[in-house]
Design a protein around this motif. Structure first.
Motif, mmCIF file in Angstrom:
data_model
loop_
_atom_site.group_PDB
_atom_site.id
_atom_site.type_symbol
_atom_site.label_atom_id
_atom_site.label_comp_id
_atom_site.label_asym_id
_atom_site.label_seq_id
_atom_site.Cartn_x
_atom_site.Cartn_y
_atom_site.Cartn_z
ATOM 1 N N LEU A 284 0.825 -1.215 0.000
ATOM 2 C CA LEU A 284 0.000 0.000 0.000
ATOM 3 C C LEU A 284 0.859 1.264 0.000
ATOM 4 C CD1 LEU A 284 -2.613 -1.173 2.673
ATOM 5 C CD2 LEU A 284 -2.569 -1.622 0.198
ATOM 6 N N THR A 285 0.254 2.332 -0.491
ATOM 7 C CA THR A 285 0.920 3.632 -0.433
ATOM 8 C C THR A 285 -0.134 4.733 -0.321
ATOM 9 O OG1 THR A 285 2.708 4.953 -1.418
ATOM 10 C CG2 THR A 285 1.110 3.998 -2.949
ATOM 11 N N GLY A 286 0.312 5.971 -0.232
ATOM 12 C CA GLY A 286 -0.589 7.070 0.074
ATOM 13 C C GLY A 286 -1.380 7.573 -1.120
ATOM 14 N N PRO A 287 -2.421 8.374 -0.845
ATOM 15 C CA PRO A 287 -3.317 8.842 -1.907
ATOM 16 C C PRO A 287 -2.669 9.815 -2.891
ATOM 17 C CG PRO A 287 -3.925 9.806 0.213
ATOM 18 C CD PRO A 287 -2.887 8.763 0.498
ATOM 19 N N THR A 288 -1.537 10.408 -2.522
ATOM 20 C CA THR A 288 -0.845 11.306 -3.455
ATOM 21 C C THR A 288 0.615 10.892 -3.655
ATOM 22 O OG1 THR A 288 -0.299 12.825 -1.653
ATOM 23 C CG2 THR A 288 -2.307 13.293 -2.885
ATOM 24 N N SER A 289 0.952 9.669 -3.270
ATOM 25 C CA SER A 289 2.344 9.211 -3.389
ATOM 26 C C SER A 289 2.692 8.891 -4.838
ATOM 27 C CB SER A 289 2.567 7.956 -2.549
ATOM 28 O OG SER A 289 2.291 8.222 -1.195
ATOM 29 N N ALA A 290 3.936 9.138 -5.197
ATOM 30 C CA ALA A 290 4.447 8.669 -6.490
ATOM 31 C C ALA A 290 4.557 7.154 -6.454
ATOM 32 C CB ALA A 290 5.797 9.292 -6.776
ATOM 33 N N ILE A 291 4.320 6.529 -7.608
ATOM 34 C CA ILE A 291 4.377 5.070 -7.708
ATOM 35 C C ILE A 291 5.518 4.711 -8.639
ATOM 36 C CG2 ILE A 291 3.142 3.045 -8.568
ATOM 37 C CD1 ILE A 291 0.594 4.422 -7.443
ATOM 38 N N SER A 292 6.409 3.886 -8.117
ATOM 39 C CA SER A 292 7.694 3.706 -8.791
ATOM 40 C C SER A 292 8.297 2.337 -8.494
ATOM 41 C CB SER A 292 8.633 4.813 -8.292
ATOM 42 O OG SER A 292 9.860 4.726 -8.925
ATOM 43 N N PRO A 293 7.650 1.269 -8.957
ATOM 44 C CA PRO A 293 8.241 -0.044 -8.694
ATOM 45 C C PRO A 293 9.559 -0.159 -9.443
ATOM 46 C CG PRO A 293 6.443 -0.246 -10.245
ATOM 47 C CD PRO A 293 6.459 1.193 -9.787
ATOM 48 N N PRO A 294 10.598 -0.585 -8.767
ATOM 49 C CA PRO A 294 11.926 -0.494 -9.390
ATOM 50 C C PRO A 294 12.178 -1.495 -10.506
ATOM 51 C CG PRO A 294 12.074 -1.374 -7.153
ATOM 52 C CD PRO A 294 10.646 -0.980 -7.370
#
Lengths: 278, 278
Positions: B103-113
């Motif tokens: 999980l991550t936040g509602p405005t977090s950048a998403i960046s699976p490496p």
């Protein structure tokens, strides 16, 4: 070294952690309530000694890793089983998840309330001992605390309801783990340890751990490329041929069956099936 | 009532929990660090009031449920999408798991490496508010604390490597959740709330929550028949048609794309894709 989470005479309601360096069990810090908790200490190997415990004082061995954040399982990983089925060796491991609640003790009865077609899957399980993210195989190998025995008891009726296996693999208290963790300095699954499953004393699965397509370091490294692993996490490495679903006709576990799951050098799980009506 | 996990000016390093009964945000017990922690109090509804918080003092909304023990997701659950694909409506929900780390936040950048083919899946998420085991639909309904928005961002390259979707669904910090939890007394997804996903402002998914084959109480009840649910656990209810993988040619998220995921009556997630080289 062997590590175990146990209950002792004198204080049977509290879980204790014991270690055996080869000269018998010793009691570790009584603030610890599971091996996984011990592994979260960076210097856990230095903490693994204490006053002697008489083997007779051990009432029961429990699941050594009580509270993993992650339990990740691999399917289709025994070379001889894959080849005998006429399949090609996989390029990537097939993975699915369980929860801490899915686990149970090495001698616990297994009794999912709403499942009918219970099957066995003897597995070697890897216990993580360090934080691992995007690890190489070498780093993964160094991050393995040790090995234990598990059985990915599967509810085939639920597993077959959809294409995703998860709901047949995650019934609470159906995956026994234990009885001890053997530390990685004391054994190497790549050497080919015998792994067996017996139902009421009759051996139904019999293979060796050098048959893993993705060996333990490779599997741990692969998983660490999408999710961070931490001490106490558990990776189940897959099961050899001989599951009940593959028999003709398919054979499932009946009420009162005793499932014995063993890995050479670690020990055996002994789980009675208490098959509830559905 | 709306509940949120936020960071406030004056103490930005600490997570706080705020509630809004319709007259603006109020700060709850400062010992709480997430909405899921609040929900673990048996009388959480009675605790959900406090001193007023100026909206301008909220720096950021975080994932409201920081530490679920279980995150369970349903695939293939929107009726119109299933029928338009020419498939039959399923008899059982298709389920898989994620971890709290996913999980991550509602405005977090998403960046699976280590993933290349990122796709969107707008979802309504159910937040559990009671312990539920083998619950009826009525008990499940009463055990739902509320609803939030999620996006089951999927790494299609990993998802397609094997038959099990899990490894394409469980990359750390790729599933945004939030921005608030709307309590179950204040909304009913069975009434048909609009759910949308937009990429760079262009709507790619647009449906309503009355299209769920397995509605929220039915899905929660079903899951509770194999595993115990507890306050703070999260059930993702599936995504409507319009995912990138289904387009011709398939369309994936590029570096710098903004994904906006909204459910009527709850709010919107706004997540920037930061696409790392593989």
């Amino acid at each position: 070294m062997r590590l175990a989470t146990v209950r002792l005479h004198g204080d049977p309601t509290t879980r204790r952690v014991v270690a055996d360096h080869g000269a018998g069990w010793t009691l570790l810090d009584t603030a610890l309530s599971s091996v996984s908790e011990l592994l979260r200490h960076p210097d856990w190997q230095g903490q693994a000694s204490g006053p002697r415990v008489d083997e007779q004082d051990i009432i029961a061995f429990e699941n050594p890793v009580q509270d993993p954040e992650k339990v990740i399982c691999c399917g289709l990983n025994y070379r001889n089983h894959i080849l005998e089925m006429g399949r090609e060796l996989p390029e990537f491991p097939t993975l699915f998840a369980k929860f801490a609640d899915t686990l149970t003790g090495p001698t616990s009865a297994i009794s999912p309330p709403a499942a009918a077609a219970l099957d066995w899957e003897a597995e070697l399980a890897v216990v993580i001992g360090a934080e691992l993210f995007q690890a190489s195989s070498e780093q993964a190998k160094d991050g393995i605390a040790g090995y234990t025995v598990s059985n990915d008891i599967s509810m085939r009726d639920w597993q077959r309801r959809t294409l995703q296996w998860f709901q047949g693999k995650a019934h609470d208290a159906t995956t026994p783990v234990g009885p001890v963790v053997v530390t990685a300095d004391a054994m190497d699954p790549a050497q080919g340890l015998r792994i067996t499953c017996a139902v009421n004393g009759e051996i139904v699965q019999d293979s060796t751990t050098d048959q893993l397509v993705f060996d333990c370091p490779a599997l741990v490294a692969y998983v660490s490329h999408f999710t961070r692993l931490r001490p106490g996490d558990l990776i189940l490495t897959g099961t050899p041929g001989g599951v009940g679903m593959g028999m003709e006709p398919p054979q499932f576990l009946a009420d009162g069956d005793l499932v014995t799951t063993a890995v050479e050098g670690i020990g055996a799980l002994e789980n009675l099936i208490v098959h509830q009506p559905t």
